[in-house]
Scaffold this motif. Sequence first.
Motif, PDB file in Angstrom:
ATOM      1  N   GLY A 155      24.297  -2.561  50.857  1.00 40.60           N
ATOM      2  CA  GLY A 155      24.076  -2.083  52.210  1.00 40.60           C
ATOM      3  C   GLY A 155      24.404  -3.174  53.196  1.00 40.60           C
ATOM      4  O   GLY A 155      24.790  -4.284  52.834  1.00 40.60           O
ATOM      5  N   GLN A 156      24.225  -2.883  54.474  1.00 38.63           N
ATOM      6  CA  GLN A 156      24.606  -3.829  55.520  1.00 38.63           C
ATOM      7  C   GLN A 156      23.559  -4.913  55.762  1.00 38.63           C
ATOM      8  O   GLN A 156      23.883  -5.974  56.288  1.00 38.63           O
ATOM      9  CB  GLN A 156      24.859  -3.071  56.823  1.00 38.63           C
ATOM     10  CG  GLN A 156      26.045  -2.117  56.769  1.00 38.63           C
ATOM     11  CD  GLN A 156      27.374  -2.838  56.738  1.00 38.63           C
ATOM     12  OE1 GLN A 156      27.660  -3.659  57.610  1.00 38.63           O
ATOM     13  NE2 GLN A 156      28.200  -2.547  55.734  1.00 38.63           N
ATOM     14  N   ASP A 157      22.330  -4.672  55.393  1.00 43.42           N
ATOM     15  CA  ASP A 157      21.233  -5.597  55.687  1.00 43.42           C
ATOM     16  C   ASP A 157      20.898  -6.429  54.456  1.00 43.42           C
ATOM     17  O   ASP A 157      20.352  -5.909  53.481  1.00 43.42           O
ATOM     18  CB  ASP A 157      20.009  -4.800  56.139  1.00 43.42           C
ATOM     19  CG  ASP A 157      18.844  -5.693  56.555  1.00 43.42           C
ATOM     20  OD1 ASP A 157      18.946  -6.931  56.421  1.00 43.42           O
ATOM     21  OD2 ASP A 157      17.825  -5.133  57.000  1.00 43.42           O
ATOM     22  N   PRO A 158      21.193  -7.737  54.465  1.00 42.95           N
ATOM     23  CA  PRO A 158      20.880  -8.567  53.297  1.00 42.95           C
ATOM     24  C   PRO A 158      19.386  -8.715  53.066  1.00 42.95           C
ATOM     25  O   PRO A 158      18.967  -9.105  51.966  1.00 42.95           O
ATOM     26  CB  PRO A 158      21.529  -9.911  53.643  1.00 42.95           C
ATOM     27  CG  PRO A 158      21.629  -9.933  55.130  1.00 42.95           C
ATOM     28  CD  PRO A 158      21.836  -8.508  55.545  1.00 42.95           C
ATOM     29  N   GLY A 159      18.577  -8.410  54.074  1.00 40.98           N
ATOM     30  CA  GLY A 159      17.137  -8.438  53.880  1.00 40.98           C
ATOM     31  C   GLY A 159      16.632  -7.289  53.032  1.00 40.98           C
ATOM     32  O   GLY A 159      15.537  -7.368  52.457  1.00 40.98           O
TER      33      GLY A 159
END
Length: 674
Positions: free
Chosen positions: A326-330
């Motif tokens: 996904g776009q959010d590494p968190g």
Amino acid sequence: MAGTVGSRAAGQPPFDLPLPLPFGDPAAPGPVNPLLPQHDPNPAPRAGELVRLQSKYVWTEDANFVHGVPMAASLSLEDYPTLEWLTITLQQQYDVISNIMVALSRHFNHLAGDLLQPLVDQLAGLQATLDNVARTVAPVVGGPVFHPLDPVARGAEFLAMQTAETALRTLDQIRDGLFITLRKMFDSPGTGNFGTPEGVERYRLLYATLPVPAIADVIHDDQVFARMRVAGPNPMVLRQVRDSLPANFPLDNRGYQSVMGPGDSLSAAISQSRLYLADYAELGPMASESATYKLLTGPGYNTAPMAAFAVPAGGGELQAVAIQCGQDPGRHVMFLRPDPGAADRYWGWQMAKTVVQVADFNHHEMFSHLARTHLVTEAFCVATRRHLGVNHPLNVLLTPHFEGSLFINELATYLILAPELTGDLILAAQLDDIIAGAGQARLGWDFYENMPPSEFSARGVDGAQLQYPYRDDALLIWTTIHDWADGYIRTYYQSDGDVRDDFELTAWADEIAGTGKVKGFRRIDTSEQLADVVAMIIFTASAQHAAVNFPQKTVMEYPPFSAGIASAPPPSDLTGNTEPDWVRMLPPLLTAIAQLYTLDSLGSVLYRPLGDYRTNHPPFPNAFDDPRIVGPGGPLEQFRSALQAVEATINDRNSGRDPYTYLLPSRIPTSTNI
């Protein structure tokens, strides 16, 4: 196919064809004498005919669910396919529907038997009808003495049309009955996958009379996964990393070296233009971070992953390096391609690859395929019908490249974008988001920026260090088409002044840029610019469509390798994943059946290869008769000779690489007719 000829309102099935079927107009004229409008000695009838055509071809932005995208409000008789095309398509439809019903009856009989038997009986009787179609059509499409004004010939064509329509209606009834039956099967609790067998085998069993695609034997191969970015169905996403990776993709040198070896480094790969990224952020709302739920398919997932690939320091094929789901590494961990012996990370990596394949499937179908070939071509077709006289040289050239386009767009947008039909079953997102995504992709596509040389340069994939079969073959085809367009245009436009004085061309360009909403399009001032424009229209309608259409059958129709929906969320842990965890991501069999039917249908019909310039009217004479074009050594002969040379070059290339066949000229239809 039910509805009315000419109806294109959203929510209405597209076709209820009258007797006889309007597959060509036998009284239509043959080739015309091409003339620029400023040179036409009899301009009044020409202008009057354009007025008539402008009332016949009307724009709408609400055709068959594709909201906000300019399309034709209705179809005319000449927009329907030929009997040749229909016979090919009828047989293909019979084959794929028969395969599905045999598979269901053979392997899932505890649910399917009683429900399917009436359809099985109906299908058995259809083969005799198809044989009758072949017998009645042959004299029309291949008869050496056919003449459109001969009463006997007209009677033969009428009979062929009636027979074809009977087969078409019967086949549509069987197909609709099949999908109604499948929905009934899903009414029973716990039948999302029709019970047993489990695992990948259930997808193989769907191939009862059709061969299992060869891709089924290499679904976990990392090299095949990487090769898809440069020689697969959607080779339009990969971009070179120039300067640095995005902040939201925190791949570091240690991780890079764990995959590519200590003799390479992340900084070296970037500075030497060897690092590439496939980023699916463009999917937007089509890639929700949370599950969507549909009554017929249950929970579905599609995110917007990011995947890094690199060319090894010593050269060679592209290699997969890392995937973030996904776009959010968190929220999404970084999966690194594991060594073959790293069993604890193997299935997590396979699951991450599936996330990429699902995103790529969605991007391919709605963006690269539907929006950027079918819907783009429609705008040029409608404007050409409305603003270029029938004897305008560009109308004569482009009409064969629009053959069947409006018809297939009508059918495709209905079958794909209507509620609870194939797109709704195959893709994870809610239907409103799917439709909006396709519309935005079409309206955001820039005409000049997407000419192949410019497009490859913009993505940074034009360097020799990247082995890129799609790029290499596309540029061959582009150059060949461009040379043909240039030779044709200069036959009629003796100077740039002729281009500027062509008032039909000016009106055509203004409408494409304005009402047609083709981004970046503008008026044309020179012969050189006109050659670019015509080459791009032909390339998009023929080669670009072929490159994204035909891999649907060979690569995309087998769900364990490529699917538009995942049934479980992306993996969240690097280790501890198992094969059953991966299997749970695969789509339900209702989705798999819809996917098999749709993609096999789209990828199986090859009609009129590039360079085949015939009219749609029996006996299908050549579209050109100007000796300056068709004479010995003229532009058309040069074009066909160049296509043969391209075919030989690609075949030679394929002897030294994993074969890439989608841009062989013999496998590129002249138009977007499927």
